[in-house]
Write a protein that holds these residues in place. Sequence first.
Motif, PDB file in Angstrom:
ATOM      1  N   THR A  25       0.824  -1.238   0.071  1.00  0.00           N
ATOM      2  CA  THR A  25       0.151  -0.060  -0.141  1.00  0.00           C
ATOM      3  C   THR A  25       0.856   1.484   0.043  1.00  0.00           C
ATOM      4  O   THR A  25       0.517   2.080  -0.775  1.00  0.00           O
ATOM      5  N   LYS A  26       1.856   1.183   0.976  1.00  0.00           N
ATOM      6  CA  LYS A  26       2.894   2.368   0.968  1.00  0.00           C
ATOM      7  C   LYS A  26       3.669   2.459  -0.345  1.00  0.00           C
ATOM      8  O   LYS A  26       3.841   3.752  -0.923  1.00  0.00           O
TER       9      LYS A  26
ATOM     10  N   ILE B 170      -3.227  -5.322  -5.208  1.00  0.00           N
ATOM     11  CA  ILE B 170      -3.070  -6.292  -4.134  1.00  0.00           C
ATOM     12  C   ILE B 170      -3.738  -7.592  -4.205  1.00  0.00           C
ATOM     13  O   ILE B 170      -3.089  -8.592  -3.934  1.00  0.00           O
TER      14      ILE B 170
ATOM     15  N   LYS C 198      -4.884  -5.531   6.550  1.00  0.00           N
ATOM     16  CA  LYS C 198      -4.690  -3.937   6.852  1.00  0.00           C
ATOM     17  C   LYS C 198      -5.298  -3.524   8.235  1.00  0.00           C
ATOM     18  O   LYS C 198      -4.372  -2.761   8.869  1.00  0.00           O
TER      19      LYS C 198
ATOM     20  N   ASP D 146      -6.575   5.477   1.505  1.00  0.00           N
ATOM     21  CA  ASP D 146      -7.325   5.514   0.136  1.00  0.00           C
ATOM     22  C   ASP D 146      -8.278   4.614   0.187  1.00  0.00           C
ATOM     23  O   ASP D 146      -9.327   4.575  -0.791  1.00  0.00           O
ATOM     24  N   HIS D 147      -8.798   3.918   1.515  1.00  0.00           N
ATOM     25  CA  HIS D 147      -9.850   2.915   1.625  1.00  0.00           C
ATOM     26  C   HIS D 147     -11.354   3.882   1.546  1.00  0.00           C
ATOM     27  O   HIS D 147     -11.347   4.879   2.296  1.00  0.00           O
TER      28      HIS D 147
ATOM     29  N   TRP E 194       0.241   0.608  -4.554  1.00  0.00           N
ATOM     30  CA  TRP E 194      -0.804  -0.428  -4.977  1.00  0.00           C
ATOM     31  C   TRP E 194      -1.913  -0.121  -4.350  1.00  0.00           C
ATOM     32  O   TRP E 194      -2.013  -0.178  -3.095  1.00  0.00           O
ATOM     33  N   PRO E 195      -2.955  -0.226  -5.215  1.00  0.00           N
ATOM     34  CA  PRO E 195      -4.355   0.203  -4.465  1.00  0.00           C
ATOM     35  C   PRO E 195      -4.645  -1.268  -4.033  1.00  0.00           C
ATOM     36  O   PRO E 195      -4.133  -2.353  -4.522  1.00  0.00           O
ATOM     37  N   GLU E 196      -5.938  -1.301  -3.237  1.00  0.00           N
ATOM     38  CA  GLU E 196      -6.304  -2.525  -2.861  1.00  0.00           C
ATOM     39  C   GLU E 196      -6.802  -3.776  -3.738  1.00  0.00           C
ATOM     40  O   GLU E 196      -6.420  -4.858  -3.675  1.00  0.00           O
TER      41      GLU E 196
ATOM     42  N   ALA F 297      -2.508   2.789   6.298  1.00  0.00           N
ATOM     43  CA  ALA F 297      -2.990   1.998   5.569  1.00  0.00           C
ATOM     44  C   ALA F 297      -4.463   1.916   4.777  1.00  0.00           C
ATOM     45  O   ALA F 297      -4.913   1.380   4.030  1.00  0.00           O
TER      46      ALA F 297
END
Length: 180
Positions: A122-123, A131, A146, A157-158, A126-128, A154
């Motif tokens: 994530t850092k 991943i 997360k 961006d969710h 890469w978006p969820e 973490a």
Amino acid sequence: MNKKIEFPVLNVKMVDIEKVESNDYNPNKVATPEMELLKHSIEMDGYTQPIVTYYDNIQDKYIIVDGFHRYKCAREYFDLKEIPIVVIDKDLKNRMASTIRHNRARGTHQIPNMSNIVVELTKLGWPEEKISSELGMELDEVVRLKQVSGLKEAFADHIFSKSWEEFEKKVQKELDDEQK
């Protein structure tokens, strides 16, 4: 223990896939998501491990000891004509034991370590969804990993649904009521 260690991995060879067949005793089964991940892994990285076989000179066939699902991918998804194999020379009872050792020695992923990897990816940007697809996970599994990390960033961006906000309000109200 000073047992002489052999290195069949140094003798990888490509053989006609028609000369390779599965054994009739392997209890290992792979669920559809893991089979899709294996296929994806081979697409992304190629064949990084040969299929372990025993050569039956009477049938002129290579019998799989370990790697049936890599073989299945070669046959069903990639339509390969040749596959990488190594040969071990063992009697049936020792091949059976070898199959089980190979299956059981793979280990499992520990949740804290997987959580750290998900947070690090994530850092790294890469978006969820990425991943999820690259690691062969359901999206909710990525979110749970997360959560294990406890790191606020973490979840930067969710996008949470309104039901999450309602849940948080409910939990906060229960905590407030307990403290009264």
